[in-house]
Write a protein that holds these residues in place. Structure first.
Motif, PDB file in Angstrom:
ATOM      1  N   UNK A  66       0.845  -1.204   0.000  1.00  0.00           N
ATOM      2  CA  UNK A  66       0.000   0.000   0.000  1.00  0.00           C
ATOM      3  C   UNK A  66       0.879   1.253   0.000  1.00  0.00           C
ATOM      4  N   UNK A  67       0.603   2.225  -0.914  1.00  0.00           N
ATOM      5  CA  UNK A  67       1.429   3.445  -0.945  1.00  0.00           C
ATOM      6  C   UNK A  67       1.348   4.188   0.383  1.00  0.00           C
ATOM      7  N   UNK A  68       2.455   4.741   0.773  1.00  0.00           N
ATOM      8  CA  UNK A  68       2.486   5.517   2.006  1.00  0.00           C
ATOM      9  C   UNK A  68       1.917   6.924   1.818  1.00  0.00           C
ATOM     10  N   UNK A  69       1.752   7.610   2.911  1.00  0.00           N
ATOM     11  CA  UNK A  69       1.238   8.974   2.856  1.00  0.00           C
ATOM     12  C   UNK A  69       2.286   9.900   2.261  1.00  0.00           C
ATOM     13  N   UNK A  70       1.828  10.918   1.470  1.00  0.00           N
ATOM     14  CA  UNK A  70       2.806  11.852   0.884  1.00  0.00           C
ATOM     15  C   UNK A  70       3.505  12.664   1.968  1.00  0.00           C
ATOM     16  N   UNK A  71       4.750  12.942   1.716  1.00  0.00           N
ATOM     17  CA  UNK A  71       5.507  13.751   2.664  1.00  0.00           C
ATOM     18  C   UNK A  71       5.221  15.232   2.512  1.00  0.00           C
ATOM     19  N   UNK A  72       5.826  16.001   3.365  1.00  0.00           N
ATOM     20  CA  UNK A  72       5.651  17.451   3.322  1.00  0.00           C
ATOM     21  C   UNK A  72       6.374  18.024   2.103  1.00  0.00           C
TER      22      UNK A  72
END
Length: 262
Positions: free
Chosen positions: A92-98
């Motif tokens: 599962x793709x991770x959350x986008x970074x800042x």
């Protein structure tokens, strides 16, 4: 006693001295407990070295009742490497970074080639009409309605103003703006119409006075193609006149298209 009998006899006497003589014969349970006390061990675990007190492995006998553990070969599992497995499904793709800080502006690129010319615009955008004319000659009205003619052209796009008749003919349907400027005559009345076709639209008027003055009038008119706008003098009981000379231009008439309509 023969030689073979003597050898067996001395072997029996010396055997207890080498291995020790048990004071009591162990039972089957005690033998199992002795093996379990050393713990379970996998076949692939390294073999513990025998101490000098451990008896040599051998078959059980009445004279040697101890059953020693079996010595198994050591196998190094690190060399037993199997084939490479198939690639697993993506995770599962991770959350986008800042967002990171904005970078510096890059250098100017190479100028591109000139593009092709676009298609012509709408024909209605090319529609226009304008005129501006003047008169350097004074005029006295000798009849009830006298058309005002002009002798100088400032602007006359596409010849929409006819210098012979003094009339502007609308080329398009739309909204037009017109303005008229005259100079009155001392002690004479000034009475002038801006005419739409044959109907007076607005009037320019100045009473008789000992001083001549500049007068102006303007109007916006909706016109159809072929409509005409012109100027005329109107004779009443008093003498009607406008002033000008050969040096300066005192009389002007101008008009232009404001917005064309379909």
């Amino acid at each position: 006693m023969g030689t073979d009998s003597l050898g067996s006899f001395w072997a029996v006497l010396l055997l207890p001295l080498v291995f020790g003589v048990p004071t009591e014969e162990p039972t089957f349970g005690e033998s199992v407990a002795s093996h379990l006390s050393k713990g379970c061990r996998r076949c692939c675990d390294p073999e513990e070295p025998l101490s000098s007190a451990d008896p040599v492995q051998g078959p059980a006998s009445p004279h040697f009742p101890y059953v020693l553990p079996e010595v198994r070969p050591y196998i190094n599992i690190t060399i037993l490497k199997g084939d490479k497995g198939d690639r697993g499904p993506p995770g599962t793709p991770g959350k986008p970074g800042k967002d990171g800080p904005r970078g510096d502006r890059g250098s100017q690129g190479v100028k591109g080639n000139k593009g092709q010319a676009g298609n012509p615009g709408s024909s209605c955008q090319a529609h226009y009409s304008a005129f501006s004319v003047g008169r350097k000659t004074a005029l006295h009205s000798s009849e009830d309605f006298l058309p005002l003619l002009f002798d100088r052209v400032f602007v006359n796009t596409d010849g929409h103003f006819d210098m012979t008749t003094g009339r502007f003919t609308a080329p398009l349907r739309g909204l037009y703006f017109f303005s008229l400027n005259v100079h009155s005559w001392n002690y004479k009345e000034t009475y002038v119409h801006i005419v739409h076709n044959e109907q007076a639209a607005v009037i320019l008027y100045a009473q008789p006075s000992e001083r001549s003055i500049m007068q102006s009038q303007s109007v916006m008119l909706p016109l159809e193609p072929g409509d005409q706008v012109w100027v005329r003098l109107f004779k009443r009981e008093r003498e009607n006149a406008i002033y000008s000379d050969d040096v300066d231009t005192y009389i002007t008439f101008s008009g232009h298209l404001i917005k064309a309509e379909d």
